[in-house]
Scaffold this active site. Structure first.
Site, PDB file in Angstrom:
ATOM      1  N   CYS A 142      -3.176  10.757   1.718  1.00 18.50           N
ATOM      2  CA  CYS A 142      -2.342   9.598   1.326  1.00 18.50           C
ATOM      3  C   CYS A 142      -0.936   9.922   0.960  1.00 18.50           C
ATOM      4  O   CYS A 142       0.049   9.406   1.688  1.00 18.50           O
ATOM      5  CB  CYS A 142      -3.076   8.795   0.300  1.00 18.50           C
ATOM      6  SG  CYS A 142      -4.791   8.530   0.388  1.00 18.50           S
ATOM      7  N   LYS A 185       0.860  -1.245  -0.065  1.00 17.47           N
ATOM      8  CA  LYS A 185      -0.147   0.071   0.124  1.00 17.47           C
ATOM      9  C   LYS A 185       0.796   1.089   0.076  1.00 17.47           C
ATOM     10  O   LYS A 185       0.579   2.070  -0.795  1.00 17.47           O
ATOM     11  CB  LYS A 185      -0.912   0.006   1.333  1.00 17.47           C
ATOM     12  CG  LYS A 185      -1.796   1.405   1.423  1.00 17.47           C
ATOM     13  CD  LYS A 185      -2.648   1.669   0.334  1.00 17.47           C
ATOM     14  CE  LYS A 185      -3.044   3.224   0.305  1.00 17.47           C
ATOM     15  NZ  LYS A 185      -4.064   3.485  -0.805  1.00 17.47           N
TER      16      LYS A 185
HETATM   17  N1  SAJ Z   1      -0.819  15.119  -8.176  1.00 22.76           N
HETATM   18  C1  SAJ Z   1       0.019  15.735  -9.216  1.00 22.76           C
HETATM   19  N2  SAJ Z   1       0.579  15.358 -10.227  1.00 22.76           N
HETATM   20  C2  SAJ Z   1      -0.145  14.171 -10.840  1.00 22.76           C
HETATM   21  C3  SAJ Z   1      -1.018  13.499 -10.030  1.00 22.76           C
HETATM   22  C4  SAJ Z   1      -1.540  14.009  -8.783  1.00 22.76           C
HETATM   23  O1  SAJ Z   1       0.549  16.885  -8.675  1.00 22.76           O
HETATM   24  O2  SAJ Z   1       0.286  13.713 -11.953  1.00 22.76           O
HETATM   25  C5  SAJ Z   1      -1.214  15.822  -7.069  1.00 22.76           C
HETATM   26  C6  SAJ Z   1      -2.846  15.937  -6.829  1.00 22.76           C
HETATM   27  O3  SAJ Z   1      -3.120  17.351  -7.476  1.00 22.76           O
HETATM   28  C7  SAJ Z   1      -2.944  15.766  -5.499  1.00 22.76           C
HETATM   29  C8  SAJ Z   1      -1.997  14.931  -5.092  1.00 22.76           C
HETATM   30  O4  SAJ Z   1      -1.131  14.722  -6.144  1.00 22.76           O
HETATM   31  O5  SAJ Z   1      -2.774  17.032  -4.720  1.00 22.76           O
HETATM   32  C9  SAJ Z   1      -2.948  13.341  -4.938  1.00 22.76           C
HETATM   33  O6  SAJ Z   1      -3.461  13.103  -6.020  1.00 22.76           O
HETATM   34  P1  SAJ Z   1      -4.092  11.778  -6.270  1.00 22.76           P
HETATM   35  O7  SAJ Z   1      -4.403  11.737  -7.590  1.00 22.76           O
HETATM   36  O8  SAJ Z   1      -2.964  10.780  -6.238  1.00 22.76           O
HETATM   37  O9  SAJ Z   1      -5.298  11.472  -5.299  1.00 22.76           O
HETATM   38  P2  SAJ Z   1      -5.316  10.646  -4.133  1.00 22.76           P
HETATM   39  O10 SAJ Z   1      -4.181  10.798  -3.082  1.00 22.76           O
HETATM   40  O11 SAJ Z   1      -6.783  10.579  -3.591  1.00 22.76           O
HETATM   41  O12 SAJ Z   1      -5.259   9.127  -4.747  1.00 22.76           O
HETATM   42  C10 SAJ Z   1      -3.964   8.208  -4.379  1.00 22.76           C
HETATM   43  C11 SAJ Z   1      -4.125   7.106  -5.299  1.00 22.76           C
HETATM   44  N3  SAJ Z   1      -2.954   6.436  -5.302  1.00 22.76           N
HETATM   45  C12 SAJ Z   1      -2.511   5.938  -6.434  1.00 22.76           C
HETATM   46  O13 SAJ Z   1      -2.969   6.155  -7.462  1.00 22.76           O
HETATM   47  C13 SAJ Z   1      -1.050   5.050  -6.229  1.00 22.76           C
HETATM   48  C14 SAJ Z   1      -5.278   6.431  -5.011  1.00 22.76           C
HETATM   49  O14 SAJ Z   1      -5.302   5.167  -5.646  1.00 22.76           O
HETATM   50  C15 SAJ Z   1      -5.192   5.918  -3.560  1.00 22.76           C
HETATM   51  O15 SAJ Z   1      -6.340   4.893  -3.160  1.00 22.76           O
HETATM   52  C16 SAJ Z   1      -5.312   6.889  -2.743  1.00 22.76           C
HETATM   53  O16 SAJ Z   1      -4.336   7.677  -2.970  1.00 22.76           O
HETATM   54  C17 SAJ Z   1      -5.242   6.432  -1.211  1.00 22.76           C
HETATM   55  O17 SAJ Z   1      -6.424   6.662  -0.554  1.00 22.76           O
HETATM   56  O18 SAJ Z   1      -4.177   5.945  -0.928  1.00 22.76           O
END
Ligand code: SAJ
Length: 454
Positions: free
Chosen positions: A279, A215
Site C-alpha cells: 500500500c 483511500k
Molecule cells: N512503518 C514505519 N514507521 C511507522 C509505521 C510503519 O517505518 O511508524 C513501515 C512498516 O515497517 C512497513 C510500512 O511502513 O514497512 C507499512 O506499514 P503499515 O503499518 O502502514 O502497514 P500496512 O501497509 O499493512 O497498512 C497500511 C495501513 N494504512 C494506514 O494506517 C493509513 C492500513 O490501515 C491500510 O489498510 C493498509 O495500509 C492498506 O491495505 O492500504
C-alpha cells in the site's frame, strides 16, 4: 432466499471478506482465484478449510474452517461463476510498474469477464486500491461495454476500500468505519446495505471519486509522516541524539483541551529501515497518477514525491550504517557475510510485498557484500533466503535487523556475538537497547540512534 456473493482475488483482503460474508446469515460466497504458479495452491487449501495466510491472524483460521464446513464458502478459478451472483467484489492486486504508473491488467481483465457474465441488477464493488478516477473512467466503461448495460440502471457499481492491516485483518474489516462510494446514489445505497451484514462500525456514504481519493490520501498521509520521522532520524544520528527519545518527548505535547482541533496531539511515527507493503510504497504514486490523468489542472506534488524518495533511501542508509560499523573493525563490505533478519515487510506476518529487506539485500550486494536473508515465517520469496537462523548468523561479519519479528526480540546478545566473525549489529527497527548491545561486545548502530562520540 440465499444471497450469492462472488469475491475475485483470494489475497489478504479477498479471503477475510469472503469468509466474513460466508459466515453472515443468508449468504453463500464463491471465491475466485487464478490457478497461477504463485497462488493457485490457495484454491485447494481454502476448499479444505485451511487458512493460506501465514503469521498471526486472530480468528481467521477458525472462520475459514467454519464456513467451509457449513458449505457457505468455496473457491473456484473461473470468474464466470458470477453469472447468478447478487454482488461481485473485486480484490485483485493493483501494483504500480517501474514508471510508477498503475498496472490494471488484472482489474481490466476481471471487469471484462464480470461484465460479460453478470446478470441484471448485479452490484459490483471495487475493493482494490486504485488511482482516483479509475472506477468511473476505467472499470465502469469496461463493465458497460462487456455487459451492454448502463451503470445505475442495469447494474450498480461502487468503490469501497479496505483498511486492513496484517495481524488484524478480521478486526479491522469488522471494526473500522468504511467509506462507501457509488458511481451514483442507488449504487451507494446498495453497497451500504451489503456491507451492513459484516461491518459493525459506521458505513459512510460518498461518491466513488471522493472515496478513491480518501483511500490513497489516508495511506500517503501515513507515508509522509513516516518520511518525516525518517528525516528526523537522520538528523538525530548526525547530532548524536536518540530519535526514539525525541519522538517520545514530542508525543507528550497534549492538545488544547479548550479547542483540540486548534492544536492536535502529535503522533510522530517511527523511523526505520524502510517502508514496505502493498500500500504505502504505491498509494502516493496512485494519487499523483489520478491527478496527472484526470486532474483539471497540473502541478507537481513535491511532498508526496519527496516522501517516496526519503522512505526509499532508508535501506541505503542501513547499508551505510553496516559499512560504518565494519570500518571500526578495519573491515569493508567487500566479501563480507551480512545476515539480514526478516524478509516480511512487517513484523509477525508472511507478507513480503515491496519489503525493504530486498532493497537492503541488493544495496549490500551492489557494494560487494554477501548478504543472507532469514525469516521464520515467510514461505516463498523472489530472493534466496533461509529459515535456519544459525545458517544465517554463523561467521557473519554483520547482522542487520530489518523486520521486528518477535523471534528476534528474544535473541540473547551475548550468544549472538559468539556466533559472529565480526561483532556488528545494525538495528533497523529500534529492537535492541544500544547499551545492552555494547555491553555484549557488539558494535551497535541503529536507525535514528545517534551515539555521541566522546
Ligand atoms: N512503518 C514505519 N514507521 C511507522 C509505521 C510503519 O517505518 O511508524 C513501515 C512498516 O515497517 C512497513 C510500512 O511502513 O514497512 C507499512 O506499514 P503499515 O503499518 O502502514 O502497514 P500496512 O501497509 O499493512 O497498512 C497500511 C495501513 N494504512 C494506514 O494506517 C493509513 C492500513 O490501515 C491500510 O489498510 C493498509 O495500509 C492498506 O491495505 O492500504
Amino acid at each position: 432466499m440465499i444471497r450469492k456473493i462472488v469475491v475475485v482475488g483470494m489475497g489478504y483482503v479477498g479471503i477475510p471478506v469472503a469468509a466474513l460474508f460466508a459466515d453472515a446469515p443468508g449468504f453463500t460466497v464463491i471465491g475466485v482465484q487464478r490457478r497461477s504458479k504463485r497462488s493457485g495452491w490457495k484454491i485447494d487449501w481454502l476448499n479444505e478449510g485451511k487458512n493460506p495466510i501465514g503469521g498471526d491472524e486472530p480468528g481467521l483460521s477458525e472462520l475459514i474452517a467454519r464456513v467451509v464446513k457449513k458449505r457457505t464458502f468455496r473457491v473456484v478459478d473461473d470468474v464466470s461463476t458470477c453469472k447468478d451472483a447478487e454482488a461481485v467484489l473485486i480484490d485483485v492486486q493493483t501494483p504500480t510498474n517501474v514508471d510508477k504508473k498503475p498496472n490494471y491488467d488484472s482489474l481490466k481483465e476481471v471487469s471484462e469477464t464480470v461484465g460479460k457474465f453478470m446478470s441484471l441488477g448485479t452490484l459490483v464493488v471495487v475493493e482494490s486500491t486504485v488511482a482516483p478516477g479509475t472506477t468511473d473512467n476505467v472499470v465502469k466503461p469496461i463493465l458497460e461495454k462487456s455487459s451492454g448495460m448502463k451503470a445505475g440502471k442495469g447494474f450498480y457499481l461502487a468503490f469501497c476500500y479496505e483498511r486492513v492491516m496484517v495481524g488484524r485483518l478480521i478486526k479491522n474489516m469488522v471494526g473500522l468505519p468504511r467509506i462507501v462510494g457509488g458511481v451514483e446514489e442507488e449504487s451507494t445505497k446498495r453497497a451500504i446495505e451489503l456491507y451492513s451484514h459484516i461491518v459493525k462500525a459506521e458505513l459512510i456514504p460518498t461518491d466513488a471519486l471522493t472515496a478513491e481519493v480518501t483511500k490513497v490520501v489516508e495511506n500517503t498521509y501515513r507515508d509522509v509522516n513516516i518520511a518525516f520521522a525518517n528525516e528526523v532520524a537522520l538528523i538525530c544520528e548526525s547530532l548524536g541524539v536518540d530519535a526514539f527519545k525525541v519522538r517520545e518527548l514530542v508525543n507528550t505535547l497534549p492538545n488544547d483541551p479548550t479547542n483540540p482541533a486548534s492544536n492536535p496531539v502529535r503522533i510522530m511515527h517511527y523511523p526505520g529501515a524502510g517502508v514496505g507493503g502493498h500500500c504505502l510504497p504505491k498509494d502516493g504514486w496512485l494519487l499523483k497518477y489520478g491527478l496527472d490523468t484526470f486532474g483539471k489542472f497540473r502541478f507537481f506534488p513535491k511532498i508526496i514525491v519527496n516522501t517516496r524518495e526519503v522512505n526509499d533511501f532508508m535501506p541505503v542508509h542501513v547499508a551505510d550504517l553496516v559499512e560504518d560499523a565494519l570500518a571500526e573493525h578495519s573491515k569493508t563490505l567487500k566479501g563480507a557475510k551480512v545476515a539480514i533478519l526478516g524478509v516480511a515487510f512487517l513484523e509477525n506476518c508472511d507478507d513480503t510485498r515491496n519489503t525493504p529487506s530486498a532493497s537492503i539485500y541488493s544495496e549490500l550486494k551492489k557494494r560487494g557484500a554477501k548478504p543472507v536473508l532469514h525469516d521464520p515465517i515467510v514461505r516463498d520469496f523472489d530472493l534466496p533466503f533461509t529459515r535456519d537462523l544459525n545458517e544465517a548468523l554463523l561467521n557473519a561479519d554483520a547482522v542487520v535487523l530489518s523486520t521486528k519479528h518477535k523471534e528476534y526480540l528474544r535473541l540473547n546478545l551475548n550468544e549472538l556475538k559468539s556466533r559472529l566473525a565480526t561483532p556488528v549489529l545494525v538495528d533497523g527497527r529500534n529492537a535492541f537497547n544500544s547499551s545492552d548491545a555494547t555491553k555484549a561486545g557488539l558494535t551497535y548502530r541503529g536507525v535514528g540512534k545517534g551515539t555521541r562520540k566522546a
